[in-house]
Design a protein around this motif. Sequence first.
Motif, PDB file in Angstrom:
ATOM      1  N   PHE A  48      -4.238 -11.634   2.074  1.00  0.00           N
ATOM      2  CA  PHE A  48      -3.285 -10.515   2.132  1.00  0.00           C
ATOM      3  C   PHE A  48      -2.168 -10.346   0.987  1.00  0.00           C
ATOM      4  N   ASN A  49      -1.539 -11.521   0.922  1.00  0.00           N
ATOM      5  CA  ASN A  49      -0.574 -11.366   0.003  1.00  0.00           C
ATOM      6  C   ASN A  49      -0.809 -11.277  -1.457  1.00  0.00           C
ATOM      7  N   THR A  50      -2.255 -11.913  -1.847  1.00  0.00           N
ATOM      8  CA  THR A  50      -2.815 -11.435  -3.206  1.00  0.00           C
ATOM      9  C   THR A  50      -3.297  -9.924  -3.187  1.00  0.00           C
ATOM     10  N   ILE A  51      -3.608  -9.295  -2.326  1.00  0.00           N
ATOM     11  CA  ILE A  51      -4.037  -7.967  -2.457  1.00  0.00           C
ATOM     12  C   ILE A  51      -2.595  -7.048  -2.679  1.00  0.00           C
ATOM     13  N   GLU A  52      -1.526  -7.624  -1.869  1.00  0.00           N
ATOM     14  CA  GLU A  52      -0.272  -6.933  -2.086  1.00  0.00           C
ATOM     15  C   GLU A  52      -0.149  -6.930  -3.844  1.00  0.00           C
ATOM     16  N   PHE A  53      -0.090  -8.159  -3.982  1.00  0.00           N
ATOM     17  CA  PHE A  53       0.341  -8.690  -5.606  1.00  0.00           C
ATOM     18  C   PHE A  53      -0.349  -7.613  -6.472  1.00  0.00           C
ATOM     19  N   PHE A  54      -1.810  -7.475  -6.310  1.00  0.00           N
ATOM     20  CA  PHE A  54      -2.572  -7.076  -7.320  1.00  0.00           C
ATOM     21  C   PHE A  54      -2.276  -5.369  -7.124  1.00  0.00           C
ATOM     22  N   ARG A  55      -1.757  -5.005  -6.003  1.00  0.00           N
ATOM     23  CA  ARG A  55      -1.489  -3.435  -5.794  1.00  0.00           C
ATOM     24  C   ARG A  55      -0.161  -3.096  -6.873  1.00  0.00           C
ATOM     25  N   LEU A  56       0.698  -4.405  -7.110  1.00  0.00           N
ATOM     26  CA  LEU A  56       1.755  -4.039  -7.909  1.00  0.00           C
ATOM     27  C   LEU A  56       1.487  -4.577  -9.205  1.00  0.00           C
ATOM     28  N   TYR A  57       0.723  -5.400  -9.375  1.00  0.00           N
ATOM     29  CA  TYR A  57       0.352  -5.935 -10.836  1.00  0.00           C
ATOM     30  C   TYR A  57      -1.206  -5.953 -11.046  1.00  0.00           C
ATOM     31  N   PRO A  58      -1.661  -5.486 -12.477  1.00  0.00           N
ATOM     32  CA  PRO A  58      -2.970  -5.274 -12.582  1.00  0.00           C
ATOM     33  C   PRO A  58      -3.672  -6.705 -12.549  1.00  0.00           C
ATOM     34  N   ALA A  59      -4.713  -6.708 -11.898  1.00  0.00           N
ATOM     35  CA  ALA A  59      -5.645  -8.019 -11.784  1.00  0.00           C
ATOM     36  C   ALA A  59      -6.140  -8.406 -13.105  1.00  0.00           C
TER      37      ALA A  59
END
Lengths: 266, 490, 442
Positions: free
Chosen positions: B221-232
């Motif tokens: 969940f937190n990783t998805i949240e991160f990729f929403r803010l920062y490009p994977a």
Amino acid sequence: MYDAPNLAESQVTQDNIKISARNVQVFYADTHAIKDVDVDILDKTVTAFIGPSGCGKSTFLRCINRMNDTIDICKVQGDIMLDGQDIYDKRVDPVQLRAKVGMVFQKPNPFPKSIYDNVAYGPRIHGLARTKADLDEIVEKSLRRAALWNEAKDRLDQPGTGLSGGQQQRLCIARAVATAPEVLLMDEPCSALDPIATAQVEELIDELRQEFSVVIVTHSMQQAARVSQKTAFFHLGHLVEYGETGQIFTNPEDERTESYITGRIG
Amino acid sequence: MPLIWLIVIVLAIAVAGYVLGRSRVMAATGGDSRKLHSLPSYYGYNVALKVVLPSFFLLLVWLLVQPVIVNGTVAADIPQSAIPEGSSRDLIMSEVRRTAEGLDNAVAQGIMTEDFATNARSDLNDVTQRLKDAGQIVTAQVTQPILQAAQRYRIMNDTGNLILSLLVILVAAAGAAWSLREMRPEFRARNVVERVVKGVLVAAASVAILTTLGIVLSLVFNTIEFFRLYPAGDFFFGTAWSPSFTGRGGSSELGVLPLLWGTFYISIVALLVAVPVGLFAAIYLSEYASPRVRSFAKPMLEVLAGIPTIVYGLFALLTVGPLLVAVFGKDGLGWMQAGTAVMTAGLVMGVMLIPFVSSLSDDIINAVPQAMRDGSYGLGATKSETIRQVVLPAALPGIVGAILLAASRAIGETMIVVLGAGAAARLSLNPFEAMTTVTAKIVSQLTGDADFASPEALVAFALGMTLFVITLGLNIFALYIVRKYREQYE
Amino acid sequence: MTDVTPNAGGNRAGNSLATQDARTKRRNRAEARFKAYGLTAILVGIFFLVVLAVSIIRSGSPAFTRTVVDVEFALSQAQINEAEEQLFKTAAYAAFFTDALKRQIDESGMEVAVDEDAIERIIGKPGSTIREFFQANPDRIGTPVTFELAASSRVDGYFNGRVTRESMQDSRFLMAGDLDLVDALAEAGVIRSSINWTFITGADSGVDNPGAAGIGASVVGSFFMMLVVLVLSLPIGVAASIYLEEFAPRNRFTDLIEVNISNLAAVPSIVFGILGLAIFIQFAHLPQSAPLVGGLVLTLMTLPTIIISTRASLRAVPPSIRDAALGVGASKMQSVFHHVLPLAMPGILTGTIIGLAQALGETAPLLLIGMVGFVARGYPDGIVSGFMDPNSAMPAQIYTWAARADASFYEKAWGGIIVLLVFLLTMNIIAIILRRRFERRW
């Protein structure tokens, strides 16, 4: 099934004694496993050690090439002479000894290598071959000697563990033969094999006699009768009786031997 | 009502239920336990279990769900206008929680009356001051919406706790009543109890699954949240790591490659130390050492494995680092700037892994059948020839597995690199330079002041995910190899 | 068929077994070399262990001592009255003290220049201590009282060898000349080393006061954490092992559990920290830095270890015991709980203690749930606050000290490690004794 080569039996003289054991005692920690064993083993002869399980026959066999050295608690006393030389002399390197006295074990134990490398292992460590061609020759001859060449020649680079049980045991014999030993010790070589493989190995043993002195431990009296010229009967750590195979099986001198052969003990 | 009292009450009901259940069924048979289906105590256990299990289950679920619901409701009620620019609902909520806690403390200390705490509508200054008096750290002035939300939060929690207490006691009592009614001599109490116990055993075994699930969910969940803010793409292929320190800027570069490089470089140095030493130690212990030497040396090596990693970290920082600087630093060969470097961390980690490699390899070498060695000795091979040409090839898959497990240990190791490797993320080949690793950055990103919702903090979860996937892959592969190897000789 | 041995004899020239041929000699040398490599590896391992032990003991033992100054002096009521009238009351007390110290030095017949500033640099400002003492104990006024005052951390360092005359730089903290005075005082027996109880029992101090830092509070934090781990992981671990070893059918679900356990055992500990942060703190809103949360995280981390060792001890109980119980009509459950479990208990306890020892030394997950950077200034007030209030734990406290800029804290960190290792050693010794005493070979 087996024609006794009477010729060889009648010519036994002092000269072709290969191994002579005198007053051998073996201890495992506090257990006295072998008591006062005296025996002369002849060259170019198959000698069978028989007896009930736990009688010490395998232990004694392992004394002949000092395999017991690898067991810490095992102590050997007395003399065992190979060609008149005490093998338990301090100066004797067991590594050199074992090159002369090869061994085949109860369970086939091929190395996790190719068939070729299994056979070439001994010659390589002892430096018996100078060139690759030499080595190829040794491998082929040893495999032929062990009657495995025809089955194995097309798959020399495949692992030895992929062979059937009987083939594995013949591979182990080939491996032992390749080192060019003078004596070949066999510790119940057929106990893990089916009857057909057993027959093949027994036939092989008879052939090997022309070359080596063969000592075979077996729990099968029939096998001893089939392959050996001399038989030694062990019981409770004692060598009870030693003599011509025919005589031991037809006319034993000792009561215990007779009991064992007729199936009353063992 | 404090939780402890609630638990004590439930346990008391359970004990009473046990005694009652037992005596009741005994009375029914006139004291002759032979007429019972099961031993008398099983009837007692039956009651006690039916009291404890449902009520504790309810308690646990409620305690997990209540904060979520209360937080959600209160947070939803905070007007948008009450959230200042640059802040977030989460931040406001933590302030609300702090304030609510402060009110609790103040009431407990007698600085406020309960009445005042619930109705303190007017004088915000007074409230703030009183909260400060009660020892609560209130960041700034408590504002009206926050106070209201906090009061609401308190009320909801209080009501929730009250309902919980009543419900739990009710469930416990109902369980007791229901099971006591079952108490007839022909009731199969043992079978019922054993079924319940078995259920408990299954539940305990499932904790392992729940843990993995928890790890995966918290990472995903937190990783998805991160990729929403920062490009994977930038995360996986970025070659620069420079998070902004404000914790709020868009100027952060969060590329994982320098961290992965540092991780692998340090692990490789560690394995270069641990594998030869560990392997030779294992060979010596299993093939050469006399029982006396073995019984001394093996535990000595294993002591190294029992030392906590913080000790190794300190050893790296304060002993090995300065030592290396003395040799390779500017007074010596001039290769090294500071004590924290790849070499420092790698060496110390290598020492840590020696017993790991040696005891795993020792087991694996011992699993090679003696017959294999006998075969080789029987041909006149020396011990070392046997080991090199027969034992090691036979044990190779297992040893590879052991090394992979050690590598996964090295990659996941945290304290040694946090203290010994430095903090600079760089892609360099010089082992005397400071580098940093995935684990070290997880620690630094999550222990800083950054807001949990910022990419600078969330990146730690993406790093954790990367770490988890790599180590899991290595472990599964290694365990597979080792298992295959074991089966071969069984 | 006779010539199987093409090179026989070629390489075995001297056919005697008693003399080694060149090749055998070479092989035996290779053998000796190989054996030496193995021995070297063992020695390298032990060498590292010794280096580690020596550096821990050498760097850590000073944390357990502190340097104190013993000064005996009496204060009359008149002197106290005089001091209390002054503007700087403590300074007046300090002056009396300095006089007393000077007298003591003069009496011992040493020729050292004593100035007040030097004394202040060595033992700080004793005035307030003295004033407080006499205010608290008015009955001691007029009688000689021995004061034990802590010397400054630099004097401490001088005694421990951390500060030498060469490494000394004149500063406002300590001048090179002061060391003459220190030497003189030491000779007179006025300055001496004593056990630093503050370090063993005290709580952490702020970043600017390494002298007052202690490990006691974090020992308590670790204790509460271990309590949580023990209470949760032992029953859950034993229950899970019993299920897997005795009851589990061979199916997908069981396989899933097995795979999970073996993988969890190898998951990096920092990942458990992430789990704790996300689930226990962010999701369940448990308090940060609380031993309860630390205990929960460590429980999840220790469980696989405990399950693996428990299963091994259950497996070591021979099936004949189970058959015997089943044979007299016990249920499967009864055979397990009445016979197998008690027999496996020593092994289970040993495994649990070792798992606890592992958990006690674990640091990484604690960093993430906020047990670092938190200054544990005091002991928890009670049992509930012991679990719920923020505290530190031993390894986290050590890390905090190691991460501080002031090098004086390093000594504390090493000292903390000694305390931690003493606990670990004790636990492991208990485990070994348990194993020795109850181990049963079937």
